[in-house]
Design a protein around this motif. Sequence first.
Motif, PDB file in Angstrom:
ATOM      1  N   ARG A 172     -37.190  30.633   1.955  1.00  0.00           N
ATOM      2  CA  ARG A 172     -36.401  29.594   1.271  1.00  0.00           C
ATOM      3  C   ARG A 172     -36.424  28.292   2.067  1.00  0.00           C
ATOM      4  O   ARG A 172     -36.678  27.214   1.529  1.00  0.00           O
ATOM      5  N   ASP A 173     -36.155  28.398   3.383  1.00  0.00           N
ATOM      6  CA  ASP A 173     -36.116  27.220   4.242  1.00  0.00           C
ATOM      7  C   ASP A 173     -37.467  26.511   4.276  1.00  0.00           C
ATOM      8  O   ASP A 173     -37.542  25.288   4.147  1.00  0.00           O
ATOM      9  N   ALA A 174     -38.538  27.293   4.449  1.00  0.00           N
ATOM     10  CA  ALA A 174     -39.883  26.709   4.529  1.00  0.00           C
ATOM     11  C   ALA A 174     -40.297  26.075   3.209  1.00  0.00           C
ATOM     12  O   ALA A 174     -40.855  24.970   3.189  1.00  0.00           O
TER      13      ALA A 174
ATOM     14  N   TRP B 215     -38.443  22.809   2.799  1.00  0.00           N
ATOM     15  CA  TRP B 215     -39.029  21.789   3.677  1.00  0.00           C
ATOM     16  C   TRP B 215     -40.324  21.252   3.077  1.00  0.00           C
ATOM     17  O   TRP B 215     -40.540  20.040   3.038  1.00  0.00           O
ATOM     18  N   GLU B 216     -41.180  22.147   2.623  1.00  0.00           N
ATOM     19  CA  GLU B 216     -42.465  21.713   2.048  1.00  0.00           C
ATOM     20  C   GLU B 216     -42.260  20.839   0.815  1.00  0.00           C
ATOM     21  O   GLU B 216     -42.982  19.863   0.616  1.00  0.00           O
ATOM     22  N   ALA B 217     -41.278  21.174  -0.013  1.00  0.00           N
ATOM     23  CA  ALA B 217     -41.000  20.365  -1.204  1.00  0.00           C
ATOM     24  C   ALA B 217     -40.509  18.975  -0.799  1.00  0.00           C
ATOM     25  O   ALA B 217     -40.932  17.961  -1.374  1.00  0.00           O
ATOM     26  N   PHE B 218     -39.640  18.913   0.210  1.00  0.00           N
ATOM     27  CA  PHE B 218     -39.105  17.610   0.628  1.00  0.00           C
ATOM     28  C   PHE B 218     -40.144  16.780   1.370  1.00  0.00           C
ATOM     29  O   PHE B 218     -40.099  15.542   1.309  1.00  0.00           O
ATOM     30  N   ALA B 219     -41.060  17.437   2.049  1.00  0.00           N
ATOM     31  CA  ALA B 219     -42.088  16.707   2.802  1.00  0.00           C
ATOM     32  C   ALA B 219     -42.864  15.756   1.895  1.00  0.00           C
ATOM     33  O   ALA B 219     -43.352  14.716   2.348  1.00  0.00           O
TER      34      ALA B 219
ATOM     35  N   ARG C 260     -35.530  19.226  -8.681  1.00  0.00           N
ATOM     36  CA  ARG C 260     -35.807  20.391  -9.535  1.00  0.00           C
ATOM     37  C   ARG C 260     -36.386  21.540  -8.717  1.00  0.00           C
ATOM     38  O   ARG C 260     -35.952  22.695  -8.842  1.00  0.00           O
ATOM     39  N   GLU C 261     -37.367  21.251  -7.854  1.00  0.00           N
ATOM     40  CA  GLU C 261     -37.985  22.303  -7.031  1.00  0.00           C
ATOM     41  C   GLU C 261     -36.957  22.943  -6.104  1.00  0.00           C
ATOM     42  O   GLU C 261     -36.930  24.162  -5.949  1.00  0.00           O
ATOM     43  N   ALA C 262     -36.119  22.116  -5.478  1.00  0.00           N
ATOM     44  CA  ALA C 262     -35.105  22.644  -4.562  1.00  0.00           C
ATOM     45  C   ALA C 262     -34.120  23.540  -5.309  1.00  0.00           C
ATOM     46  O   ALA C 262     -33.714  24.585  -4.786  1.00  0.00           O
ATOM     47  N   ALA C 263     -33.762  23.153  -6.526  1.00  0.00           N
ATOM     48  CA  ALA C 263     -32.845  23.975  -7.326  1.00  0.00           C
ATOM     49  C   ALA C 263     -33.488  25.311  -7.688  1.00  0.00           C
ATOM     50  O   ALA C 263     -32.826  26.359  -7.656  1.00  0.00           O
ATOM     51  N   GLU C 264     -34.779  25.285  -8.002  1.00  0.00           N
ATOM     52  CA  GLU C 264     -35.494  26.532  -8.330  1.00  0.00           C
ATOM     53  C   GLU C 264     -35.583  27.447  -7.110  1.00  0.00           C
ATOM     54  O   GLU C 264     -35.388  28.659  -7.213  1.00  0.00           O
ATOM     55  N   ILE C 265     -35.875  26.864  -5.958  1.00  0.00           N
ATOM     56  CA  ILE C 265     -35.957  27.646  -4.717  1.00  0.00           C
ATOM     57  C   ILE C 265     -34.605  28.277  -4.414  1.00  0.00           C
ATOM     58  O   ILE C 265     -34.514  29.465  -4.077  1.00  0.00           O
ATOM     59  N   LEU C 266     -33.546  27.494  -4.541  1.00  0.00           N
ATOM     60  CA  LEU C 266     -32.202  28.002  -4.269  1.00  0.00           C
ATOM     61  C   LEU C 266     -31.806  29.082  -5.281  1.00  0.00           C
ATOM     62  O   LEU C 266     -31.199  30.092  -4.904  1.00  0.00           O
ATOM     63  N   ALA C 267     -32.168  28.903  -6.546  1.00  0.00           N
ATOM     64  CA  ALA C 267     -31.842  29.908  -7.571  1.00  0.00           C
ATOM     65  C   ALA C 267     -32.541  31.234  -7.269  1.00  0.00           C
ATOM     66  O   ALA C 267     -31.940  32.310  -7.404  1.00  0.00           O
TER      67      ALA C 267
ATOM     68  N   LEU D 154     -31.765  19.259   3.843  1.00  0.00           N
ATOM     69  CA  LEU D 154     -32.615  19.312   2.652  1.00  0.00           C
ATOM     70  C   LEU D 154     -31.768  19.567   1.407  1.00  0.00           C
ATOM     71  O   LEU D 154     -31.988  18.974   0.347  1.00  0.00           O
ATOM     72  N   ASP D 155     -30.777  20.450   1.560  1.00  0.00           N
ATOM     73  CA  ASP D 155     -29.885  20.747   0.451  1.00  0.00           C
ATOM     74  C   ASP D 155     -29.027  19.528   0.107  1.00  0.00           C
ATOM     75  O   ASP D 155     -28.734  19.268  -1.063  1.00  0.00           O
TER      76      ASP D 155
END
Length: 196
Positions: A57-59, A62-66, A21-28, A150-151
């Motif tokens: 976006r990249d950072a 990364w933080e969300a996946f960490a 969900r966080e990654a989708a929000e960041i990408l949106a 990450l994507d």
Amino acid sequence: MSLSADEDHQHALVRLTRYIREAAEILARWDAYSDEHSDAEGWPHDPSAYGYRQRRRDADTWEAFAKIRFVALTHLLPFAERQLTNIPTLRVRPRWSWQLKTLRTSLDELYCLQEHWLAERDALPDRAVPGTEEYDEPLADRNAEAWHHLDTWAVHGQALLDINTAAQQQPRRRTSPPTATVISAARTKPASRRTP
């Protein structure tokens, strides 16, 4: 599978769902910014601001996946691989095996990128601290190289959730056989007699 292992897996899946969900929000947010700040051919109006937002976006990704990187390696992937072997073939989606391999490859790459970054960071001079170009540039490079992987987790992580759903729909094995009395077939059927 023990109850605690199942509970641990459910907690790990909740964390994975949060990452997706966080990654989708960041990408949106990135897509909205990119669309608004680029011309019709995709060239940014302000390359400097555009580059800064891309780095953000990249950072952020990364933080969300960490937050799940360790549990992805030690729990999520191994657990899903075991679950997949116990799901009847007819219920297995052909793409799941490929998606698990793709997730593992991306995770391996992320660990390699992190190890490379840590070695590079440790070799930096004392003056290179967060906020300085000497520190921030190689970190941004790590994040940029990691973004594709990450994507991949944001897109294909859903397979782990789908595998778990399919595994949960399997009937649970009984711990002991049922206690029904078996009646001999000879007793239930009348003996047939041959007539001459």
